[in-house]
Motif scaffolding. Structure first.
Motif, PDB file in Angstrom:
ATOM      1  N   ASP A   1      -6.091  20.612  51.066  1.00 36.70           N
ATOM      2  CA  ASP A   1      -5.168  19.521  50.732  1.00 36.70           C
ATOM      3  C   ASP A   1      -3.861  19.641  51.497  1.00 36.70           C
ATOM      4  O   ASP A   1      -2.784  19.356  50.971  1.00 36.70           O
ATOM      5  CB  ASP A   1      -4.901  19.490  49.228  1.00 36.70           C
ATOM      6  N   GLY A   2      -3.955  20.082  52.761  1.00 38.51           N
ATOM      7  CA  GLY A   2      -2.777  20.181  53.605  1.00 38.51           C
ATOM      8  C   GLY A   2      -1.891  21.369  53.333  1.00 38.51           C
ATOM      9  O   GLY A   2      -0.820  21.494  53.923  1.00 38.51           O
ATOM     10  N   VAL A   3      -2.328  22.266  52.466  1.00 35.78           N
ATOM     11  CA  VAL A   3      -1.516  23.419  52.058  1.00 35.78           C
ATOM     12  C   VAL A   3      -2.184  24.702  52.560  1.00 35.78           C
ATOM     13  O   VAL A   3      -3.412  24.834  52.530  1.00 35.78           O
ATOM     14  CB  VAL A   3      -1.364  23.469  50.525  1.00 35.78           C
ATOM     15  N   LEU A   4      -1.379  25.649  53.008  1.00 39.42           N
ATOM     16  CA  LEU A   4      -1.895  26.950  53.418  1.00 39.42           C
ATOM     17  C   LEU A   4      -2.336  27.721  52.178  1.00 39.42           C
ATOM     18  O   LEU A   4      -1.517  28.113  51.350  1.00 39.42           O
ATOM     19  CB  LEU A   4      -0.819  27.733  54.171  1.00 39.42           C
TER      20      LEU A   4
ATOM     21  N   PRO B   1       2.799  13.936  54.075  1.00 43.21           N
ATOM     22  CA  PRO B   1       2.235  14.518  55.298  1.00 43.21           C
ATOM     23  C   PRO B   1       0.827  15.041  55.057  1.00 43.21           C
ATOM     24  O   PRO B   1       0.521  15.593  53.990  1.00 43.21           O
ATOM     25  CB  PRO B   1       3.196  15.661  55.627  1.00 43.21           C
ATOM     26  N   ALA B   2      -0.066  14.849  56.049  1.00 45.30           N
ATOM     27  CA  ALA B   2      -1.417  15.386  55.944  1.00 45.30           C
ATOM     28  C   ALA B   2      -1.390  16.906  55.949  1.00 45.30           C
ATOM     29  O   ALA B   2      -2.255  17.555  55.359  1.00 45.30           O
ATOM     30  CB  ALA B   2      -2.274  14.874  57.102  1.00 45.30           C
ATOM     31  N   LEU B   3      -0.391  17.461  56.625  1.00 44.86           N
ATOM     32  CA  LEU B   3      -0.187  18.909  56.640  1.00 44.86           C
ATOM     33  C   LEU B   3       1.158  19.190  55.995  1.00 44.86           C
ATOM     34  O   LEU B   3       2.199  18.766  56.497  1.00 44.86           O
ATOM     35  CB  LEU B   3      -0.206  19.444  58.076  1.00 44.86           C
ATOM     36  N   GLN B   4       1.138  19.865  54.856  1.00 43.47           N
ATOM     37  CA  GLN B   4       2.367  20.196  54.135  1.00 43.47           C
ATOM     38  C   GLN B   4       3.114  21.322  54.858  1.00 43.47           C
ATOM     39  O   GLN B   4       2.540  22.002  55.712  1.00 43.47           O
ATOM     40  CB  GLN B   4       2.020  20.616  52.709  1.00 43.47           C
TER      41      GLN B   4
END
Length: 277
Positions: free
Chosen positions: A226-229, A21-24
């Motif tokens: 990298d899609g991680v908060l 996913p582009a957004l984890q």
């Protein structure tokens, strides 16, 4: 509009099967009327997050709730009605090139209009005074009857933002609204969005490349990488060390060099609306 993301991930619609996913998975809560800026280097997942919140992408994992409701559990008609309460402004406004500015701005009201009223407004714009007032907030009142293709890139971007002021939306999702604006216009546009959202009780989530602008105008900052908060903090707690870690290997973006906006063909403006429906 209240937002709750619970371990929600999102995948780009063009992604290959099995692609990450582009957004984890992200857990995030935003109160009604709260302004939030999303920052991070290119490819961090900022646009994907906005599309997820706009119900343009379903979660690949986890859950999205808007005002306590999972949009993707609704019947299609009710989902469409909910989308009418959302306003998504992409980085490049999809404005038909031969359309007059007044018509382009009044398109922000389409979700609240009947089919007949919307067709009639194409020929005889309804409430031109409201359109001019919205444009005036972005110093464009004199462009009311100009054709869109005669505007500069920065003027087109501000016309796209003026739509938000007329939209019957409880959530504004603004993607890179300042990329074509000089610093003075950018500060004015950002302040207008934040001030009007607060005055109306509208929730505002904006992705920004201009880090200093985000810190100056927004009380809460969400950092993605990298899609991680990476962090979710008050602006006063976003330190230079946190920013250096967020933009590691992307220092040019941290210091103001944003990537060029995507190119949108003239035909794309005829097909895509900046108001989610």
């Amino acid at each position: 509009m209240k937002i709750a993301l619970v371990a929600a991930a999102a995948r780009h619609p063009a992604a290959r099967p099995g692609a990450a996913p582009a957004l984890q998975p992200i857990t995030l809560r935003i109160a009604q009327g709260e302004p939030v800026a999303v920052i991070g280097p290119s490819g961090a997942g900022k646009t994907t997050l906005l599309q997820l919140l706009a119900c343009a992408l379903p979660p690949a994992e986890g859950e999205l709730q808007l005002d306590g409701i999972n949009p993707w559990s609704l019947p299609r008609r009710e989902l469409q009605r909910l989308r009418g309460r959302l306003f998504l402004a992409p980085q490049v406004p999809p404005l038909p090139p031969r359309q007059r500015v007044v018509t382009a701005v009044l398109a922000g009201r389409l979700p609240a209009m009947s089919l007949w009223a919307s067709l009639r407004s194409l020929l005889h714009p309804i409430d031109m005074a409201a359109a001019q007032a919205a444009l005036a907030r972005f110093d464009l009142a004199d462009k009311l009857f100009e054709r869109v293709d005669r505007l500069s890139g920065g003027e087109r971007q501000r016309v796209g933002l003026a739509r938000a002021l007329l939209a019957p939306a409880g959530l504004w999702l603004i993607d890179e609204p300042l990329s074509a604006l000089d610093p003075t216009r950018a500060a004015q546009a950002c302040a207008t969005l934040v001030d009007d959202a607060r005055a109306r009780g509208v929730t505002l989530v904006a992705s920004l490349h201009q880090v200093e602008m985000a810190l100056a105008q927004f009380p809460r900052i969400v950092g993605l990488r990298d899609g991680v908060l990476a962090f979710d903090l008050p602006a006063s707690e976003v330190t230079p060390a946190r920013l250096a870690a967020l933009y590691a290997q992307h220092e040019d973006e941290l210091h103001g060099a944003a990537p060029p906006p995507p190119v949108v063909s003239a035909d794309a403006g005829r097909l895509v609306s900046a108001t989610c429906r």
